[in-house]
Design a protein around this motif. Structure first.
Motif, PDB file in Angstrom:
ATOM      1  N   ALA A  52      53.558 -53.270-143.021  1.00 42.74           N
ATOM      2  CA  ALA A  52      53.838 -54.125-144.172  1.00 42.74           C
ATOM      3  C   ALA A  52      52.744 -55.184-144.258  1.00 42.74           C
ATOM      4  CB  ALA A  52      55.191 -54.813-144.003  1.00 42.74           C
ATOM      5  N   GLU A  53      52.441 -55.609-145.475  1.00 42.00           N
ATOM      6  CA  GLU A  53      51.575 -56.767-145.644  1.00 42.00           C
ATOM      7  C   GLU A  53      52.400 -57.975-145.215  1.00 42.00           C
ATOM      8  OE1 GLU A  53      49.619 -57.381-149.365  1.00 42.00           O
ATOM      9  OE2 GLU A  53      48.886 -55.315-149.454  1.00 42.00           O
ATOM     10  N   ARG A  80      57.524 -54.467-148.427  1.00 48.23           N
ATOM     11  CA  ARG A  80      58.919 -54.762-148.129  1.00 48.23           C
ATOM     12  C   ARG A  80      59.120 -56.216-147.705  1.00 48.23           C
ATOM     13  NH1 ARG A  80      56.911 -51.618-143.930  1.00 48.23           N
ATOM     14  NH2 ARG A  80      57.366 -52.223-141.764  1.00 48.23           N
ATOM     15  N   SER A  81      60.341 -56.657-147.891  1.00 51.71           N
ATOM     16  CA  SER A  81      60.762 -57.970-147.423  1.00 51.71           C
ATOM     17  C   SER A  81      61.127 -57.810-145.955  1.00 51.71           C
ATOM     18  CB  SER A  81      61.975 -58.439-148.230  1.00 51.71           C
ATOM     19  OG  SER A  81      62.464 -59.662-147.722  1.00 51.71           O
ATOM     20  N   VAL A  82      60.466 -58.596-145.088  1.00 46.55           N
ATOM     21  CA  VAL A  82      60.686 -58.414-143.651  1.00 46.55           C
ATOM     22  C   VAL A  82      60.427 -59.701-142.881  1.00 46.55           C
ATOM     23  CG1 VAL A  82      58.329 -57.504-143.319  1.00 46.55           C
ATOM     24  CG2 VAL A  82      60.105 -56.964-141.640  1.00 46.55           C
ATOM     25  N   ILE A  83      61.257 -59.922-141.887  1.00 49.91           N
ATOM     26  CA  ILE A  83      61.055 -60.989-140.911  1.00 49.91           C
ATOM     27  C   ILE A  83      60.794 -60.288-139.585  1.00 49.91           C
ATOM     28  CG2 ILE A  83      62.090 -62.936-139.679  1.00 49.91           C
ATOM     29  CD1 ILE A  83      64.023 -63.187-142.172  1.00 49.91           C
ATOM     30  N   SER A 101      51.795 -55.568-140.101  1.00 48.83           N
ATOM     31  CA  SER A 101      52.629 -55.348-138.926  1.00 48.83           C
ATOM     32  C   SER A 101      53.714 -54.335-139.243  1.00 48.83           C
ATOM     33  CB  SER A 101      53.270 -56.668-138.470  1.00 48.83           C
ATOM     34  OG  SER A 101      53.912 -56.492-137.226  1.00 48.83           O
ATOM     35  N   GLY A 102      54.315 -53.819-138.180  1.00 44.79           N
ATOM     36  CA  GLY A 102      55.483 -52.969-138.306  1.00 44.79           C
ATOM     37  C   GLY A 102      55.222 -51.486-138.391  1.00 44.79           C
ATOM     38  N   GLY A 103      53.965 -51.091-138.381  1.00 40.35           N
ATOM     39  CA  GLY A 103      53.654 -49.677-138.511  1.00 40.35           C
ATOM     40  C   GLY A 103      53.670 -48.938-137.189  1.00 40.35           C
ATOM     41  N   LYS A 104      53.699 -47.651-137.297  1.00 42.43           N
ATOM     42  CA  LYS A 104      53.724 -46.789-136.102  1.00 42.43           C
ATOM     43  C   LYS A 104      52.357 -46.167-135.821  1.00 42.43           C
ATOM     44  CE  LYS A 104      58.260 -47.055-135.727  1.00 42.43           C
ATOM     45  NZ  LYS A 104      58.675 -48.421-135.573  1.00 42.43           N
ATOM     46  N   PRO A 144      61.705 -56.648-134.525  1.00 43.89           N
ATOM     47  CA  PRO A 144      60.772 -57.270-133.576  1.00 43.89           C
ATOM     48  C   PRO A 144      59.330 -57.074-134.053  1.00 43.89           C
ATOM     49  CG  PRO A 144      61.676 -55.239-132.665  1.00 43.89           C
ATOM     50  CD  PRO A 144      62.392 -55.489-133.961  1.00 43.89           C
ATOM     51  N   LEU A 145      58.496 -58.039-133.760  1.00 40.51           N
ATOM     52  CA  LEU A 145      57.080 -57.951-134.116  1.00 40.51           C
ATOM     53  C   LEU A 145      56.423 -56.840-133.303  1.00 40.51           C
ATOM     54  CD1 LEU A 145      54.667 -59.290-135.643  1.00 40.51           C
ATOM     55  CD2 LEU A 145      54.281 -60.606-133.560  1.00 40.51           C
ATOM     56  N   ILE A 146      55.832 -55.881-134.006  1.00 40.62           N
ATOM     57  CA  ILE A 146      55.068 -54.822-133.332  1.00 40.62           C
ATOM     58  C   ILE A 146      53.793 -54.551-134.107  1.00 40.62           C
ATOM     59  CG2 ILE A 146      57.067 -53.671-132.278  1.00 40.62           C
ATOM     60  CD1 ILE A 146      56.743 -51.476-134.495  1.00 40.62           C
ATOM     61  N   ASN A 147      52.780 -54.153-133.386  1.00 44.30           N
ATOM     62  CA  ASN A 147      51.517 -53.683-133.968  1.00 44.30           C
ATOM     63  C   ASN A 147      50.948 -54.618-135.037  1.00 44.30           C
ATOM     64  OD1 ASN A 147      51.715 -51.423-132.322  1.00 44.30           O
ATOM     65  ND2 ASN A 147      52.808 -50.241-133.860  1.00 44.30           N
ATOM     66  N   TYR A 148      50.928 -55.911-134.748  1.00 46.23           N
ATOM     67  CA  TYR A 148      50.349 -56.868-135.697  1.00 46.23           C
ATOM     68  C   TYR A 148      48.837 -56.888-135.555  1.00 46.23           C
ATOM     69  CZ  TYR A 148      48.626 -60.984-137.937  1.00 46.23           C
ATOM     70  OH  TYR A 148      47.883 -61.811-138.739  1.00 46.23           O
ATOM     71  N   PHE A 149      48.149 -57.006-136.706  1.00 47.04           N
ATOM     72  CA  PHE A 149      46.717 -57.320-136.687  1.00 47.04           C
ATOM     73  C   PHE A 149      46.347 -58.034-137.972  1.00 47.04           C
ATOM     74  CE2 PHE A 149      47.140 -53.014-138.238  1.00 47.04           C
ATOM     75  CZ  PHE A 149      46.252 -52.911-139.289  1.00 47.04           C
TER      76      PHE A 149
END
Length: 178
Positions: free
Chosen positions: A56-57, A98-101, A35-38, A133-138
């Motif tokens: 990010a993984e 990266r560390s991400v929520i 998630s999180g990519g553009k 914010p959660l974006i582009n998750y798969f």
């Protein structure tokens, strides 16, 4: 009646995080993903590992909020990795680690900010965890799901995942599924 919620967290390699959270009481499942990519579409693991996609993984956690809270999940998250290293967990280096929520709603956003601030008070180094914010998750490819369980003797699993898993099992013995 259970109230199923979702949390999406990145703490370095998703194999460690997925493996441990699947053992925690109240967690229905933890799924490795990105998630999180553009980059539009669904880039491959190799493309994500390049660091060029911005993804990010992560692990998407489906949990019963009547058994375990988002706050408890975040406390586990913060002890499961080093939130003070920017774009790195051990030998895994790059923005994909990266560390991400990734919050799913404004309530999670507020909780993430508050828990991060509370955890920061007990740390000597600055937390660099991204809260976005959660974006582009798969979901990650099938071969990444339950990777440790299927490959416990693989080098990375034996040298990195297993020691982390054993440490977390000791720390959270009271939170594990019976």
């Amino acid at each position: 009646m259970s109230k199923i919620n979702q949390a999406t967290l990145g703490a370095g390699c998703f194999w460690c995080v997925e493996t441990f959270f699947n053992e925690v009481s109240g967690i229905h499942k933890a799924i490795s993903g990105y998630s999180g990519g553009k980059v539009p579409g669904t880039p491959t693991y190799r493309e994500i590992c390049s660091g060029l996609t911005g993804h990010a993984e992560v692990v998407r956690i489906e949990y019963d909020a009547e058994i375990i809270s988002f706050e408890e999940i975040l406390h586990i998250f913060y002890t499961a990795h080093d939130p003070t290293t920017l774009n790195r967990q051990g030998a895994d280096v790059g923005t994909q680690y990266r560390s991400v929520i990734f919050y799913h709603n404004e309530e999670q956003h507020e909780i993430a900010k508050n828990i991060t601030a509370a955890v920061q008070e007990s740390m000597t180094q600055t937390i660099v965890t991204e809260i976005s914010p959660l974006i582009n998750y798969f979901d990650a490819e099938d071969y990444h799901q339950n990777y440790y369980k299927q490959n416990p003797e693989q080098g990375y699993c034996a040298m990195v995942v297993r020691p982390k898993l054993e440490r977390l099992r000791k720390l959270y013995a009271d939170k594990l599924k019976k």
